[in-house]
Design a protein around this motif. Sequence first.
Motif, PDB file in Angstrom:
ATOM      1  N   ALA A   1       2.783  14.725  -7.649  1.00  0.00           N
ATOM      2  CA  ALA A   1       3.785  16.387  -7.250  1.00  0.00           C
ATOM      3  C   ALA A   1       4.855  16.897  -8.468  1.00  0.00           C
ATOM      4  N   LYS A   2       4.922  15.760  -8.545  1.00  0.00           N
ATOM      5  CA  LYS A   2       5.946  16.056  -9.492  1.00  0.00           C
ATOM      6  C   LYS A   2       4.500  16.871 -11.382  1.00  0.00           C
TER       7      LYS A   2
ATOM      8  N   VAL B   1       0.691  -0.880  -0.248  1.00  0.00           N
ATOM      9  CA  VAL B   1      -0.191  -0.252   0.217  1.00  0.00           C
ATOM     10  C   VAL B   1       1.237   1.567   0.249  1.00  0.00           C
ATOM     11  N   PHE B   2       2.105   1.207   0.904  1.00  0.00           N
ATOM     12  CA  PHE B   2       2.864   2.644   0.932  1.00  0.00           C
ATOM     13  C   PHE B   2       3.634   2.754  -0.732  1.00  0.00           C
ATOM     14  N   LYS B   3       3.894   1.352  -1.052  1.00  0.00           N
ATOM     15  CA  LYS B   3       4.878   1.709  -2.590  1.00  0.00           C
ATOM     16  C   LYS B   3       3.933   1.757  -3.065  1.00  0.00           C
ATOM     17  N   LYS B   4       2.483   1.533  -3.327  1.00  0.00           N
ATOM     18  CA  LYS B   4       1.380   2.399  -4.704  1.00  0.00           C
ATOM     19  C   LYS B   4       0.809   3.805  -3.953  1.00  0.00           C
ATOM     20  N   ASP B   5       0.889   4.280  -2.468  1.00  0.00           N
ATOM     21  CA  ASP B   5       0.785   5.748  -2.283  1.00  0.00           C
ATOM     22  C   ASP B   5       1.501   6.643  -2.889  1.00  0.00           C
ATOM     23  N   ARG B   6       2.895   6.087  -2.632  1.00  0.00           N
ATOM     24  CA  ARG B   6       4.340   7.148  -2.984  1.00  0.00           C
ATOM     25  C   ARG B   6       3.700   6.848  -4.328  1.00  0.00           C
ATOM     26  N   ASP B   7       4.192   5.899  -5.209  1.00  0.00           N
ATOM     27  CA  ASP B   7       4.214   6.144  -6.699  1.00  0.00           C
ATOM     28  C   ASP B   7       3.578   7.358  -7.290  1.00  0.00           C
ATOM     29  N   GLU B   8       1.930   7.122  -6.686  1.00  0.00           N
ATOM     30  CA  GLU B   8       1.332   8.047  -7.125  1.00  0.00           C
ATOM     31  C   GLU B   8       1.388   9.675  -6.567  1.00  0.00           C
ATOM     32  N   CYS B   9       1.994   9.879  -5.671  1.00  0.00           N
ATOM     33  CA  CYS B   9       2.509  11.001  -4.775  1.00  0.00           C
ATOM     34  C   CYS B   9       3.631  11.368  -5.396  1.00  0.00           C
TER      35      CYS B   9
ATOM     36  N   TYR C   1       4.379  16.585  -2.091  1.00  0.00           N
ATOM     37  CA  TYR C   1       4.609  15.461  -1.827  1.00  0.00           C
ATOM     38  C   TYR C   1       4.135  14.965  -0.661  1.00  0.00           C
ATOM     39  N   LYS C   2       4.152  15.757   0.220  1.00  0.00           N
ATOM     40  CA  LYS C   2       4.041  15.236   1.753  1.00  0.00           C
ATOM     41  C   LYS C   2       2.357  15.398   1.823  1.00  0.00           C
ATOM     42  N   ARG C   3       2.296  16.675   1.323  1.00  0.00           N
ATOM     43  CA  ARG C   3       0.283  16.903   1.986  1.00  0.00           C
ATOM     44  C   ARG C   3      -0.058  16.037   0.770  1.00  0.00           C
ATOM     45  N   CYS C   4       0.432  15.040  -0.298  1.00  0.00           N
ATOM     46  CA  CYS C   4      -0.466  13.860  -0.861  1.00  0.00           C
ATOM     47  C   CYS C   4       0.258  13.259   0.486  1.00  0.00           C
TER      48      CYS C   4
END
Length: 88
Positions: free
Chosen positions: A44-45, A32-40, A76-79
């Motif tokens: 962010a970019k 779940v973290f990896k999926k959310d991290r990639d989305e964010c 990124y942090k906000r997401c």
Amino acid sequence: MKYLFIALLLFVCGCTSWHNPGLDPAADEAAVFKKDRDECRERAKKQAHSEPLNDLRRLKSYDTLQDEYAREVRAYKRCMRNKGWIRK
């Protein structure tokens, strides 16, 4: 002694990670973290207009690039916070 204390402080403060207290215990937290991290990261970019293939990056000043990076980190942090992740 002062430098040892500063190094220790930086080491301890730099050891933070993301946790999601509202996550279902049965869910795989790493996936779940990896999926959310990639989305964010992608979001962010796009928000900061800092895609690496942007040809205009060569024409930007150092200050502009730093501002762009800071906007990307904030987005990124906000997401991640909006998805329920917190820093511990």
